[in-house]
Design a protein around this motif. Structure first.
Motif, PDB file in Angstrom:
ATOM      1  N   ALA A 158       0.844  -1.200   0.000  1.00 42.71           N
ATOM      2  CA  ALA A 158       0.000   0.000   0.000  1.00 42.71           C
ATOM      3  C   ALA A 158       0.871   1.239   0.000  1.00 42.71           C
ATOM      4  O   ALA A 158       1.987   1.246   0.534  1.00 42.71           O
ATOM      5  CB  ALA A 158      -0.904  -0.004   1.232  1.00 42.71           C
ATOM      6  N   ILE A 159       0.368   2.311  -0.599  1.00 42.12           N
ATOM      7  CA  ILE A 159       1.103   3.571  -0.591  1.00 42.12           C
ATOM      8  C   ILE A 159       1.002   4.210   0.785  1.00 42.12           C
ATOM      9  O   ILE A 159       0.166   3.843   1.604  1.00 42.12           O
ATOM     10  CB  ILE A 159       0.587   4.549  -1.666  1.00 42.12           C
ATOM     11  CG1 ILE A 159      -0.877   4.923  -1.380  1.00 42.12           C
ATOM     12  CG2 ILE A 159       0.736   3.951  -3.048  1.00 42.12           C
ATOM     13  CD1 ILE A 159      -1.382   6.033  -2.282  1.00 42.12           C
ATOM     14  N   THR A 160       1.868   5.167   1.035  1.00 49.11           N
ATOM     15  CA  THR A 160       1.854   5.887   2.302  1.00 49.11           C
ATOM     16  C   THR A 160       1.736   7.377   2.031  1.00 49.11           C
ATOM     17  O   THR A 160       2.050   7.854   0.950  1.00 49.11           O
ATOM     18  CB  THR A 160       3.139   5.634   3.106  1.00 49.11           C
ATOM     19  OG1 THR A 160       4.264   6.069   2.336  1.00 49.11           O
ATOM     20  CG2 THR A 160       3.285   4.158   3.422  1.00 49.11           C
ATOM     21  N   GLY A 161       1.278   8.119   3.048  1.00 47.68           N
ATOM     22  CA  GLY A 161       1.164   9.565   2.905  1.00 47.68           C
ATOM     23  C   GLY A 161       0.314   9.950   1.721  1.00 47.68           C
ATOM     24  O   GLY A 161      -0.757   9.403   1.483  1.00 47.68           O
ATOM     25  N   SER A 162       0.795  10.867   0.944  1.00 52.33           N
ATOM     26  CA  SER A 162       0.067  11.335  -0.234  1.00 52.33           C
ATOM     27  C   SER A 162       0.334  10.488  -1.461  1.00 52.33           C
ATOM     28  O   SER A 162      -0.190  10.739  -2.532  1.00 52.33           O
ATOM     29  CB  SER A 162       0.464  12.791  -0.533  1.00 52.33           C
ATOM     30  OG  SER A 162       1.853  12.857  -0.833  1.00 52.33           O
ATOM     31  N   GLY A 163       1.211   9.479  -1.287  1.00 55.33           N
ATOM     32  CA  GLY A 163       1.577   8.656  -2.439  1.00 55.33           C
ATOM     33  C   GLY A 163       2.764   9.199  -3.192  1.00 55.33           C
ATOM     34  O   GLY A 163       3.246   8.579  -4.127  1.00 55.33           O
ATOM     35  N   GLN A 164       3.259  10.349  -2.781  1.00 52.04           N
ATOM     36  CA  GLN A 164       4.415  10.966  -3.423  1.00 52.04           C
ATOM     37  C   GLN A 164       5.674  10.597  -2.634  1.00 52.04           C
ATOM     38  O   GLN A 164       5.640  10.411  -1.424  1.00 52.04           O
ATOM     39  CB  GLN A 164       4.262  12.490  -3.476  1.00 52.04           C
ATOM     40  CG  GLN A 164       2.983  12.950  -4.152  1.00 52.04           C
ATOM     41  CD  GLN A 164       2.898  12.516  -5.594  1.00 52.04           C
ATOM     42  OE1 GLN A 164       3.882  12.622  -6.325  1.00 52.04           O
ATOM     43  NE2 GLN A 164       1.732  12.045  -6.016  1.00 52.04           N
ATOM     44  N   GLY A 165       6.806  10.517  -3.327  1.00 46.12           N
ATOM     45  CA  GLY A 165       8.060  10.265  -2.638  1.00 46.12           C
ATOM     46  C   GLY A 165       8.200   8.811  -2.234  1.00 46.12           C
ATOM     47  O   GLY A 165       7.568   7.913  -2.764  1.00 46.12           O
ATOM     48  N   GLY A 166       9.055   8.563  -1.234  1.00 47.24           N
ATOM     49  CA  GLY A 166       9.358   7.208  -0.815  1.00 47.24           C
ATOM     50  C   GLY A 166       8.246   6.576  -0.005  1.00 47.24           C
ATOM     51  O   GLY A 166       7.389   7.253   0.560  1.00 47.24           O
ATOM     52  N   ASN A 167       8.282   5.260   0.049  1.00 43.41           N
ATOM     53  CA  ASN A 167       7.308   4.485   0.801  1.00 43.41           C
ATOM     54  C   ASN A 167       8.035   3.857   1.986  1.00 43.41           C
ATOM     55  O   ASN A 167       8.888   2.989   1.811  1.00 43.41           O
ATOM     56  CB  ASN A 167       6.696   3.411  -0.097  1.00 43.41           C
ATOM     57  CG  ASN A 167       5.554   2.661   0.562  1.00 43.41           C
ATOM     58  OD1 ASN A 167       5.456   2.597   1.781  1.00 43.41           O
ATOM     59  ND2 ASN A 167       4.685   2.079  -0.250  1.00 43.41           N
ATOM     60  N   TRP A 168       7.683   4.256   3.220  1.00 50.39           N
ATOM     61  CA  TRP A 168       8.388   3.731   4.387  1.00 50.39           C
ATOM     62  C   TRP A 168       8.217   2.223   4.533  1.00 50.39           C
ATOM     63  O   TRP A 168       9.040   1.563   5.185  1.00 50.39           O
ATOM     64  CB  TRP A 168       7.961   4.448   5.663  1.00 50.39           C
ATOM     65  CG  TRP A 168       6.500   4.399   6.011  1.00 50.39           C
ATOM     66  CD1 TRP A 168       5.589   5.388   5.852  1.00 50.39           C
ATOM     67  CD2 TRP A 168       5.792   3.290   6.603  1.00 50.39           C
ATOM     68  NE1 TRP A 168       4.348   4.982   6.289  1.00 50.39           N
ATOM     69  CE2 TRP A 168       4.446   3.705   6.758  1.00 50.39           C
ATOM     70  CE3 TRP A 168       6.157   2.010   7.020  1.00 50.39           C
ATOM     71  CZ2 TRP A 168       3.470   2.858   7.304  1.00 50.39           C
ATOM     72  CZ3 TRP A 168       5.191   1.169   7.557  1.00 50.39           C
ATOM     73  CH2 TRP A 168       3.874   1.610   7.691  1.00 50.39           C
ATOM     74  N   ARG A 169       7.170   1.644   3.936  1.00 44.71           N
ATOM     75  CA  ARG A 169       6.978   0.202   4.023  1.00 44.71           C
ATOM     76  C   ARG A 169       8.121  -0.569   3.362  1.00 44.71           C
ATOM     77  O   ARG A 169       8.293  -1.766   3.620  1.00 44.71           O
ATOM     78  CB  ARG A 169       5.650  -0.203   3.371  1.00 44.71           C
ATOM     79  CG  ARG A 169       4.424   0.100   4.215  1.00 44.71           C
ATOM     80  CD  ARG A 169       3.161  -0.483   3.599  1.00 44.71           C
ATOM     81  NE  ARG A 169       2.026  -0.369   4.513  1.00 44.71           N
ATOM     82  CZ  ARG A 169       1.235   0.695   4.592  1.00 44.71           C
ATOM     83  NH1 ARG A 169       1.463   1.740   3.783  1.00 44.71           N
ATOM     84  NH2 ARG A 169       0.234   0.736   5.448  1.00 44.71           N
ATOM     85  N   LEU A 170       8.890   0.088   2.517  1.00 45.12           N
ATOM     86  CA  LEU A 170       9.994  -0.562   1.817  1.00 45.12           C
ATOM     87  C   LEU A 170      11.344  -0.234   2.438  1.00 45.12           C
ATOM     88  O   LEU A 170      12.385  -0.592   1.885  1.00 45.12           O
ATOM     89  CB  LEU A 170       9.984  -0.144   0.340  1.00 45.12           C
ATOM     90  CG  LEU A 170       8.670  -0.442  -0.398  1.00 45.12           C
ATOM     91  CD1 LEU A 170       8.755  -0.021  -1.844  1.00 45.12           C
ATOM     92  CD2 LEU A 170       8.308  -1.917  -0.278  1.00 45.12           C
ATOM     93  N   ASP A 171      11.337   0.418   3.588  1.00 42.09           N
ATOM     94  CA  ASP A 171      12.558   0.757   4.306  1.00 42.09           C
ATOM     95  C   ASP A 171      12.635  -0.127   5.552  1.00 42.09           C
ATOM     96  O   ASP A 171      11.877   0.063   6.503  1.00 42.09           O
ATOM     97  CB  ASP A 171      12.539   2.230   4.703  1.00 42.09           C
ATOM     98  CG  ASP A 171      13.798   2.648   5.458  1.00 42.09           C
ATOM     99  OD1 ASP A 171      14.627   1.783   5.779  1.00 42.09           O
ATOM    100  OD2 ASP A 171      13.936   3.859   5.732  1.00 42.09           O
ATOM    101  N   PRO A 172      13.529  -1.127   5.575  1.00 40.36           N
ATOM    102  CA  PRO A 172      13.579  -2.039   6.726  1.00 40.36           C
ATOM    103  C   PRO A 172      13.772  -1.318   8.050  1.00 40.36           C
ATOM    104  O   PRO A 172      13.237  -1.754   9.077  1.00 40.36           O
ATOM    105  CB  PRO A 172      14.780  -2.938   6.404  1.00 40.36           C
ATOM    106  CG  PRO A 172      14.932  -2.862   4.922  1.00 40.36           C
ATOM    107  CD  PRO A 172      14.518  -1.473   4.540  1.00 40.36           C
ATOM    108  N   ALA A 173      14.517  -0.209   8.035  1.00 43.28           N
ATOM    109  CA  ALA A 173      14.769   0.510   9.279  1.00 43.28           C
ATOM    110  C   ALA A 173      13.511   1.175   9.822  1.00 43.28           C
ATOM    111  O   ALA A 173      13.384   1.386  11.030  1.00 43.28           O
ATOM    112  CB  ALA A 173      15.857   1.568   9.060  1.00 43.28           C
ATOM    113  N   MET A 174      12.563   1.505   8.957  1.00 45.75           N
ATOM    114  CA  MET A 174      11.326   2.165   9.395  1.00 45.75           C
ATOM    115  C   MET A 174      10.176   1.175   9.575  1.00 45.75           C
ATOM    116  O   MET A 174       9.342   1.328  10.470  1.00 45.75           O
ATOM    117  CB  MET A 174      10.913   3.239   8.387  1.00 45.75           C
ATOM    118  CG  MET A 174      11.866   4.418   8.317  1.00 45.75           C
ATOM    119  SD  MET A 174      12.038   5.254   9.921  1.00 45.75           S
ATOM    120  CE  MET A 174      10.422   6.009  10.053  1.00 45.75           C
TER     121      MET A 174
END
Length: 348
Positions: A158-174
């Motif tokens: 799923a997208i995050t925030g407004s859908g713009q920029g990076g997706n924290w779901r794909l950042d293991p640290a986040m």
């Protein structure tokens, strides 16, 4: 009137939590904290009286509150919960509550010492189709459950925030993990609610089947051993279609969940296969604002009642333990590992 604030204005907060809070007469959201200024106009339109803060620290220092609702990425949860409890506030937090057992133990202790609710958003419990299956099981529709399976098919996260920029779901640290963390948490508490048992052992395999650019798994297979039930969970972001389903096999029949339909086959009866269709399916969207009302009811009750808050925290503790041991099992090549934690044994 309870005074609350939302920390983190991503999609789940704006489209899931906020409509739920606005529908209540006993709660007022008086402030929000968000680092993305693009959300400010949307919040001003929906909450014209709420004060905007660029950080959670500024909000906690500047407001007199009863509770906070944390809707930020998983890795930030522990720090924000810690700060809120130190300010003497009740805490509602999106899943996963925390990413590890040590954080869980510390924050559980803090909440108990402060006599405050630490409550996780287990919104799928309140999906009509989930409640319906739970009622069938409690009525003994298929006898004693012996096997359960759950499948989540998605083409991407799923997208995050407004859908713009990076997706924290794909950042293991986040994110703390891939699809296992994102969807596995929901499955774990649903199965706990359906079976009314806690698993004793877990085995897991995490894979990248399609999205090789992701630094974390896009597919997870988890096997669970309960005292009287065997369970299998399959989760993937690498499917060709979006779908969610479940199956429970009992001593006197079976129940299948097929998107928005429940199918009951009861052995030893003259009835043909029974089907019930619901207005929405488990795959409809990712915000589920109509499920938030039950979460808010439970959280508000937990502010006043120790039993209500303990029940939710015990279940969240079980989910933390299952995630941790599933990830460790994968590191050990799928080894069966015991799930040992005393928290959920106190659940009434």
């Amino acid at each position: 009137m309870l005074r609350g604030a939302i920390i983190g204005l991503g999609n789940v907060a704006v489209n899931g939590h906020l409509p739920g809070w606005l529908s209540r007469r006993d709660v007022e959201i008086v402030a929000v904290a968000e680092t993305n200024p693009e959300r400010q106009a949307d919040v001003a339109a929906r909450l014209p009286g709420a004060r905007w803060y660029d950080s959670a620290e500024a909000l906690l220092a500047g407001e007199t509150l009863d509770f906070v609702d944390i809707c930020t990425p998983p890795a930030t949860h522990a720090g924000l919960i810690r700060s809120a409890l130190r300010h003497g506030l009740h805490v509602l937090c999106e899943k996963p509550l925390v990413c590890g057992m040590e954080e869980l133990r510390e924050l559980t202790r803090m909440a108990e010492e402060a006599d405050k609710a630490l409550f996780t958003v287990h919104n799928w419990h309140h999906a009509p189709i989930i409640r319906f299956v739970r009622d069938l099981l409690r009525q003994g529709a298929i006898g004693e459950v012996r096997h359960c399976g759950w499948e989540v098919l998605r083409t991407k996260p799923a997208i995050t925030g407004s859908g713009q920029g990076g997706n924290w779901r794909l950042d293991p640290a986040m994110a703390g993990g891939g699809i296992l963390v994102d969807h596995g948490w929901h499955v774990f508490y649903i199965l706990h609610g359906w079976l009314e048992q806690a698993p004793t052992r877990v085995s897991a395999r995490l894979e990248t089947r399609r999205h090789t650019q992701y630094p974390l798994e896009d597919t997870a297979t988890v096997w669970l051993e309960f005292p009287h039930v065997a369970g299998e969970v399959f989760l993937t972001w690498a499917a060709d279609a979006r779908q969610t389903g479940a199956e429970l096999e009992g001593t006197r029949g079976s129940i299948r969940v097929e998107e928005n339909t429940v199918v009951l086959n009861a052995a030893g009866t003259d009835r043909a296969e029974q089907r019930w269709t619901f207005p929405s399916s488990l795959s409809d969207g990712s915000h589920h604002p109509d499920w938030f009302g039950g979460v808010a009811d439970g959280f508000v009750a937990g502010m006043r009642d120790e039993t209500a808050r303990r029940t939710n925290l015990s279940e969240a503790s079980l989910c933390v333990a299952q995630l941790a041991m599933a990830q460790e099992s994968n590191r050990q090549g799928g080894a069966w590992l015991p799930i040992e934690d005393a928290r959920w044994s106190r659940c009434p």
